[in-house]
Design a protein around this motif. Structure first.
Motif, PDB file in Angstrom:
ATOM      1  N   ALA A 204      35.644  39.701  40.547  1.00  0.00           N
ATOM      2  CA  ALA A 204      36.300  40.858  39.923  1.00  0.00           C
ATOM      3  C   ALA A 204      37.807  40.635  39.829  1.00  0.00           C
ATOM      4  CB  ALA A 204      35.997  42.125  40.715  1.00  0.00           C
ATOM      5  N   ILE A 205      38.392  39.988  40.838  1.00  0.00           N
ATOM      6  CA  ILE A 205      39.822  39.675  40.817  1.00  0.00           C
ATOM      7  C   ILE A 205      40.144  38.760  39.637  1.00  0.00           C
ATOM      8  CG2 ILE A 205      41.613  38.340  42.011  1.00  0.00           C
ATOM      9  CD1 ILE A 205      40.523  39.485  44.648  1.00  0.00           C
ATOM     10  N   LYS A 206      39.326  37.739  39.444  1.00  0.00           N
ATOM     11  CA  LYS A 206      39.567  36.791  38.345  1.00  0.00           C
ATOM     12  C   LYS A 206      39.475  37.488  36.991  1.00  0.00           C
ATOM     13  CE  LYS A 206      37.576  32.997  41.048  1.00  0.00           C
ATOM     14  NZ  LYS A 206      36.425  32.058  41.161  1.00  0.00           N
ATOM     15  N   VAL A 207      38.481  38.362  36.841  1.00  0.00           N
ATOM     16  CA  VAL A 207      38.318  39.084  35.581  1.00  0.00           C
ATOM     17  C   VAL A 207      39.502  40.021  35.344  1.00  0.00           C
ATOM     18  CG1 VAL A 207      36.916  40.806  34.373  1.00  0.00           C
ATOM     19  CG2 VAL A 207      35.807  38.923  35.597  1.00  0.00           C
ATOM     20  N   TYR A 208      39.931  40.728  36.390  1.00  0.00           N
ATOM     21  CA  TYR A 208      41.051  41.666  36.271  1.00  0.00           C
ATOM     22  C   TYR A 208      42.318  40.929  35.835  1.00  0.00           C
ATOM     23  CZ  TYR A 208      44.026  45.675  37.454  1.00  0.00           C
ATOM     24  OH  TYR A 208      44.910  46.728  37.400  1.00  0.00           O
ATOM     25  N   GLU A 209      42.569  39.797  36.460  1.00  0.00           N
ATOM     26  CA  GLU A 209      43.780  39.043  36.129  1.00  0.00           C
ATOM     27  C   GLU A 209      43.735  38.499  34.711  1.00  0.00           C
ATOM     28  OE1 GLU A 209      44.898  37.600  40.673  1.00  0.00           O
ATOM     29  OE2 GLU A 209      43.794  36.239  39.345  1.00  0.00           O
ATOM     30  N   ALA A 210      42.556  38.077  34.273  1.00  0.00           N
ATOM     31  CA  ALA A 210      42.436  37.504  32.933  1.00  0.00           C
ATOM     32  C   ALA A 210      42.475  38.569  31.845  1.00  0.00           C
ATOM     33  CB  ALA A 210      41.141  36.694  32.832  1.00  0.00           C
TER      34      ALA A 210
ATOM     35  N   LEU B 250      45.810  41.691  33.272  1.00  0.00           N
ATOM     36  CA  LEU B 250      47.155  41.136  33.452  1.00  0.00           C
ATOM     37  C   LEU B 250      47.437  39.960  32.525  1.00  0.00           C
ATOM     38  CD1 LEU B 250      47.369  41.227  37.363  1.00  0.00           C
ATOM     39  CD2 LEU B 250      48.021  42.990  35.720  1.00  0.00           C
ATOM     40  N   LYS B 251      46.376  39.378  31.942  1.00  0.00           N
ATOM     41  CA  LYS B 251      46.519  38.235  31.025  1.00  0.00           C
ATOM     42  C   LYS B 251      47.208  37.052  31.704  1.00  0.00           C
ATOM     43  CE  LYS B 251      45.013  40.984  27.713  1.00  0.00           C
ATOM     44  NZ  LYS B 251      43.610  40.908  27.232  1.00  0.00           N
ATOM     45  N   ARG B 252      46.825  36.784  32.942  1.00  0.00           N
ATOM     46  CA  ARG B 252      47.416  35.664  33.675  1.00  0.00           C
ATOM     47  C   ARG B 252      46.322  34.819  34.316  1.00  0.00           C
ATOM     48  NH1 ARG B 252      53.009  36.732  34.242  1.00  0.00           N
ATOM     49  NH2 ARG B 252      53.193  34.612  35.045  1.00  0.00           N
ATOM     50  N   ARG B 253      46.606  33.512  34.457  1.00  0.00           N
ATOM     51  CA  ARG B 253      45.700  32.608  35.156  1.00  0.00           C
ATOM     52  C   ARG B 253      45.948  32.705  36.659  1.00  0.00           C
ATOM     53  NH1 ARG B 253      48.237  28.876  31.899  1.00  0.00           N
ATOM     54  NH2 ARG B 253      48.887  27.796  33.822  1.00  0.00           N
ATOM     55  N   GLY B 254      44.943  32.350  37.432  1.00  0.00           N
ATOM     56  CA  GLY B 254      45.069  32.415  38.877  1.00  0.00           C
ATOM     57  C   GLY B 254      46.157  31.521  39.424  1.00  0.00           C
ATOM     58  N   ASP B 255      46.367  30.344  38.797  1.00  0.00           N
ATOM     59  CA  ASP B 255      47.381  29.423  39.313  1.00  0.00           C
ATOM     60  C   ASP B 255      48.801  29.874  38.983  1.00  0.00           C
ATOM     61  OD1 ASP B 255      47.341  28.968  36.602  1.00  0.00           O
ATOM     62  OD2 ASP B 255      47.120  26.791  36.736  1.00  0.00           O
ATOM     63  N   GLU B 256      48.940  30.972  38.231  1.00  0.00           N
ATOM     64  CA  GLU B 256      50.263  31.518  37.920  1.00  0.00           C
ATOM     65  C   GLU B 256      50.642  32.655  38.871  1.00  0.00           C
ATOM     66  OE1 GLU B 256      50.546  31.054  33.107  1.00  0.00           O
ATOM     67  OE2 GLU B 256      49.273  32.673  33.870  1.00  0.00           O
TER      68      GLU B 256
ATOM     69  N   ILE C 135      39.877  31.809  45.430  1.00  0.00           N
ATOM     70  CA  ILE C 135      41.024  32.698  45.632  1.00  0.00           C
ATOM     71  C   ILE C 135      41.777  32.196  46.867  1.00  0.00           C
ATOM     72  CG2 ILE C 135      41.798  35.075  45.997  1.00  0.00           C
ATOM     73  CD1 ILE C 135      40.413  34.692  43.329  1.00  0.00           C
ATOM     74  N   TYR C 136      42.835  31.415  46.628  1.00  0.00           N
ATOM     75  CA  TYR C 136      43.590  30.803  47.722  1.00  0.00           C
ATOM     76  C   TYR C 136      44.807  31.671  48.067  1.00  0.00           C
ATOM     77  CZ  TYR C 136      40.669  26.772  46.745  1.00  0.00           C
ATOM     78  OH  TYR C 136      39.588  25.940  46.567  1.00  0.00           O
ATOM     79  N   CYS C 137      44.880  32.092  49.309  1.00  0.00           N
ATOM     80  CA  CYS C 137      45.946  32.993  49.753  1.00  0.00           C
ATOM     81  C   CYS C 137      46.589  32.455  51.023  1.00  0.00           C
ATOM     82  CB  CYS C 137      45.390  34.388  50.063  1.00  0.00           C
ATOM     83  SG  CYS C 137      44.375  35.131  48.777  1.00  0.00           S
TER      84      CYS C 137
END
Length: 479
Positions: free
Chosen positions: A322-328, A331-337, A367-369
């Motif tokens: 869900a986090i990946k979908v929300y960001e894409a 927010l229109k951003r990739r996870g590595d950004e 999801i690396y934190c």
């Protein structure tokens, strides 16, 4: 002359409603035609007197103290009708406040709003307290209290209802159902010491007429300056907000009192060159929460996203997706950004999962934190600094919140110092620890702020045209 004075004295006691002279705020509330009216009043501000006058006015279909040409004189209600007055308890509120306001004791010189010649009769319970009033025009007014079972409020229909002091929500809902068939009206007259649901559910509604009575409004209408000053001396500063000004008491211990409309802005696209930070507030039992902050070249921060795990078992895998979908998509951003932080305790190994921690589980799903700070006090100070503003000095907040983030907004308006109500009642001011509730998104915001988020690789003057370049004010906030 003596006969005339005697007649006037008799009328003022037996027909007092015709001589009622509301103060300015009472008059404005009487003229409000909203189906629901919320009267937030200080102690002794005239709120119950206002409500009792409305009780009788609705029972007869007009406001006797007004000129017949006044637009508020006539009430759009059938007559005879059925009304209800509800107080906190029969022994205190109904017997000692509501009944005296309605009926008074004219023979002892204490007038009520119901004229003596308009009263046909009453009924009493086994304790001798009046529970039913019938007028000569056929209208009736029932008396009930909040300490009765909610089932007793489920079975009757009413044309008008007066809630005197804050009602429990189940009783409010039950009574509103009883008003539906008759398109009835209701009004609440209260000092907001409890039942914070009223703030959450009614204050924000555009269709609710909201009126605020200060204790000063009743000066000269039953109160003296000396009386107000004597009462004020017994109150703490935060109690004054509620008891003198009608402000919700659960808000007087707010951690972030500066947060308000100035901080809420419409959602805007997250620009590619803005920095983006996110934090996961992880819990083994309660749902995981995630919050995102965008950082602009001028250093301003936009709280831009929120997400709560909707999985019934609070599993990490679906929340990570869900986090990946929300960001894409949002927010229109990739996870590595995105710079990712997580609850410091998330690294604790879970013996039921072969020593795998919650942080490890998120990493298994991409999801690396890194752990955020544990310093809550520093986070609070940081947030308070971001919220500071003084328009007279040309300074404005440095943090803003997209107005579609309902979860974040709820927490910002409910994050309070622990046991504040109890401490305030004893005059204590040692408000050092926030209550451990309504803080999942806020803790994430704290940790992001402590991580010193920035917009990397770009100065303010480098911002592309259309995004606020060549302007001393931010293009979104206007400050």
């Amino acid at each position: 002359m003596a006969d005339l004075k005697a007649e006037l004295a008799w009328r003022s006691n037996h027909k007092a409603i015709f001589y009622y002279r509301p103060h300015l705020k009472q008059a404005a509330a009487h003229a409000d035609s909203s189906r629901i009216r919320l009267i937030l009043g200080a102690n002794r501000s005239g709120k119950t007197q206002w409500g009792s006058a409305e009780d009788y006015a609705h029972a007869v279909g007009y406001r006797p103290w007004l000129d017949s040409a006044d637009p508020a004189y006539k009430i759009d209600i059938r007559v005879p009708n059925k009304g209800l007055v509800i107080g906190e308890s029969f022994g205190e509120q109904i017997k000692k406040v509501s009944i005296p306001k309605l009926l008074g004791d004219p023979e002892k010189g204490t007038p009520g709003v119901i004229p003596t010649d308009a009263l046909e009769g009453v009924k009493r319970n086994q304790q001798g307290i009046i529970t039913f009033i019938k007028l000569t025009n056929g209208s009736t007014i029932d008396m009930q209290s909040y300490d009765q079972p909610v089932e007793l409020f489920e079975s009757s229909d009413y044309d008008h209802v007066h809630f005197d002091e804050p009602p429990p929500r189940p009783i409010w809902i039950a009574v509103q159902r009883g008003l539906t068939d008759r398109l009835g009206h209701s009004w609440l007259t209260l000092t907001p010491l409890k039942e914070p649901w009223i703030f959450d559910e009614l204050v924000s509604r555009a269709d609710v007429g909201k009126h605020y009575f200060d204790i000063e409004d009743n000066l000269g209408f039953g109160l003296t300056r000396e009386g107000i000053d004597n009462f004020t001396m017994n109150l703490t500063e935060d109690e004054k907000e509620c008891r003198l000004r009608g402000r919700f008491f659960h808000l007087t211990g707010l951690v972030y009192k500066l947060y308000g409309a100035i901080n809420r802005i419409r959602r805007v696209p997250i620009q590619r060159h803005w920095g983006v930070w996110m934090h996961i507030d992880s819990h083994p039992r309660t749902p995981h929460h995630a919050v995102w902050i965008a950082v602009l070249p001028d250093g301003k921060k936009f709280v831009a996203g929120e997400l709560k795990n909707s999985h019934t078992s609070n599993l990490v895998a679906p929340f990570a997706e869900a986090i990946k979908v929300y960001e894409a998509e949002i927010l229109k951003r990739r996870g590595d950004e995105i710079v990712r932080l997580i609850e410091p305790g998330s690294s604790t190994p879970n013996p039921t999962k072969d020593g795998l921690s919650i942080k490890d589980e998120f990493e298994e799903h991409g999801i690396y934190c890194r752990p955020g700070s544990k310093n809550r006090d520093a986070g609070i100070l940081k947030m308070q600094g971001e919220l500071q503003y003084d328009p007279s000095a040309g300074t404005y907040p440095n943090i803003y919140f997209f107005d579609d983030l309902t979860g974040v907004h709820h927490e910002m308006t409910h994050y309070v110092w622990d046991d504040w109500a109890q401490k305030a009642s004893y005059g204590r001011t040692d408000k050092q620890k926030p209550k451990d509730a309504d803080d999942h998104f806020i803790e994430g915001i704290h940790r992001i702020l402590l991580d010193e988020p920035e917009c990397p690789g770009m100065e303010v003057d480098d911002e592309p045209a259309g995004a606020g370049a060549r302007s001393t004010a931010n293009s979104v906030t206007g400050y």
